[in-house]
Design an enzyme around this catalytic site. Structure first.
Site, PDB file in Angstrom:
ATOM      1  N   HIS A 109       0.810  -1.228   0.000  1.00 40.31           N
ATOM      2  CA  HIS A 109       0.000   0.000   0.000  1.00 40.31           C
ATOM      3  C   HIS A 109       0.838   1.271   0.000  1.00 40.31           C
ATOM      4  O   HIS A 109       0.339   2.340   0.333  1.00 40.31           O
ATOM      5  CB  HIS A 109      -0.950  -0.005   1.209  1.00 40.31           C
ATOM      6  N   CYS A 138       6.338  19.697  -6.317  1.00 43.56           N
ATOM      7  CA  CYS A 138       7.587  19.126  -6.820  1.00 43.56           C
ATOM      8  C   CYS A 138       8.412  20.242  -7.474  1.00 43.56           C
ATOM      9  O   CYS A 138       7.880  21.295  -7.823  1.00 43.56           O
ATOM     10  CB  CYS A 138       7.237  18.049  -7.841  1.00 43.56           C
ATOM     11  N   ASN A 203      -2.273 -13.401  15.754  1.00 42.69           N
ATOM     12  CA  ASN A 203      -3.239 -12.305  15.824  1.00 42.69           C
ATOM     13  C   ASN A 203      -3.821 -12.247  17.230  1.00 42.69           C
ATOM     14  O   ASN A 203      -3.834 -13.255  17.937  1.00 42.69           O
ATOM     15  CB  ASN A 203      -4.378 -12.521  14.808  1.00 42.69           C
TER      16      ASN A 203
HETATM   17 ZN   LIG Z   1       7.516  16.461 -10.523  1.00 40.04          ZN
END
Ligand SMILES: [Zn+2]
Length: 238
Positions: A109, A138, A203
């Protein structure tokens, strides 16, 4: 089950991080619990309100800044260095396995400690304690997003393929701190079992997988994983 076992694959989930003080997803209380998951963790939610989504991820990173790996993370990291063929697959995004010294973690994930550019795709380390608010950008000018898999998004194909390969070729598959109910991660222990691997579950409560596991240990990962490692060491490192 543990003797002469040198090809081991592990799947970890939220339960192992809970013992490091990280609540599952939105926790049980607070303002974030009143939001729909899709508002905070989907591309639609991000497009609708990137500021809110960033506020949520900054909040989670702040918590992560003080979280430490627990004995279960440390035991797995040690195990990976002692075992010839050891693969760790995780559903967690917190990066605590790597903090404990685990290398080559297959993160199904993604990782909340990374940002990814929506324009050029570049990934970069994020500061856990952000120095400013708002939406980060960015160098190329594109918007950054947390490098995690959101609702409605595909799991990273290459990571999933590697996880499947490690599952169908292992001798022992461990399920730790996850109910392994969400596909495709839930397939991994099934694949291992179909290919003849022993399966060991750790668990705090019974899961859908418990009845199929070769051995099911009900208990805390921070206690059970070091104990299982100790047994494996006594049987294999002579
Ligand atoms: Zn970028």
């Amino acid at each position: 089950m543990l003797k002469e076992t040198h090809r081991i694959t592990v799947l970890t989930g939220a339960g192992i991080s809970a013992e490091s003080g990280l609540e599952t997803f939105r926790g049980k209380s607070g303002i974030w619990n009143q939001m729909k998951p899709e508002e905070l963790a989907s591309m639609d939610g991000f497009m609708a309100n990137p500021g809110l989504v960033w506020e949520w991820y900054r909040y989670r990173r702040t918590i992560l800044a003080t979280a430490q790996p627990n004995p279960a993370h440390h035991a797995l990291a040690e195990w990976s260095k002692l075992c010839k063929d050891f693969t760790l697959v995780t559903q967690n995004v917190d990066g605590l396995h790597q903090v404990a010294g685990q290398r080559a973690v297959l993160e199904l994930h993604g990782n909340i400690r990374l940002n990814r550019c929506l324009r050029c795709g570049k990934e970069e380390d994020a500061e856990l304690l952000a120095s400013h608010d708002g939406i980060p950008y960015c160098q190329c000018g594109g918007q950054l997003r947390p490098s995690v898999v959101w609702f409605g998004e595909e799991l990273p194909r290459k990571v999933l393929d590697e996880a499947i390969r490690a599952s169908d070729s292992c001798q022992l598959f461990l399920v730790i701190g996850t109910s392994a109910e969400v596909y495709p991660a839930a397939h991994l222990p099934e694949i291992a079992r179909e290919h003849g691997a022993a399966t060991l579950e750790i668990n705090v409560e019974q899961t859908r997988f418990s009845s199929q596991a070769t051995v099911s240990i009900l208990g805390l990962a921070s206690q059970a994983v070091p104990a299982v490692l100790q047994t494996w060491k006594s049987l294999n490192l002579q």
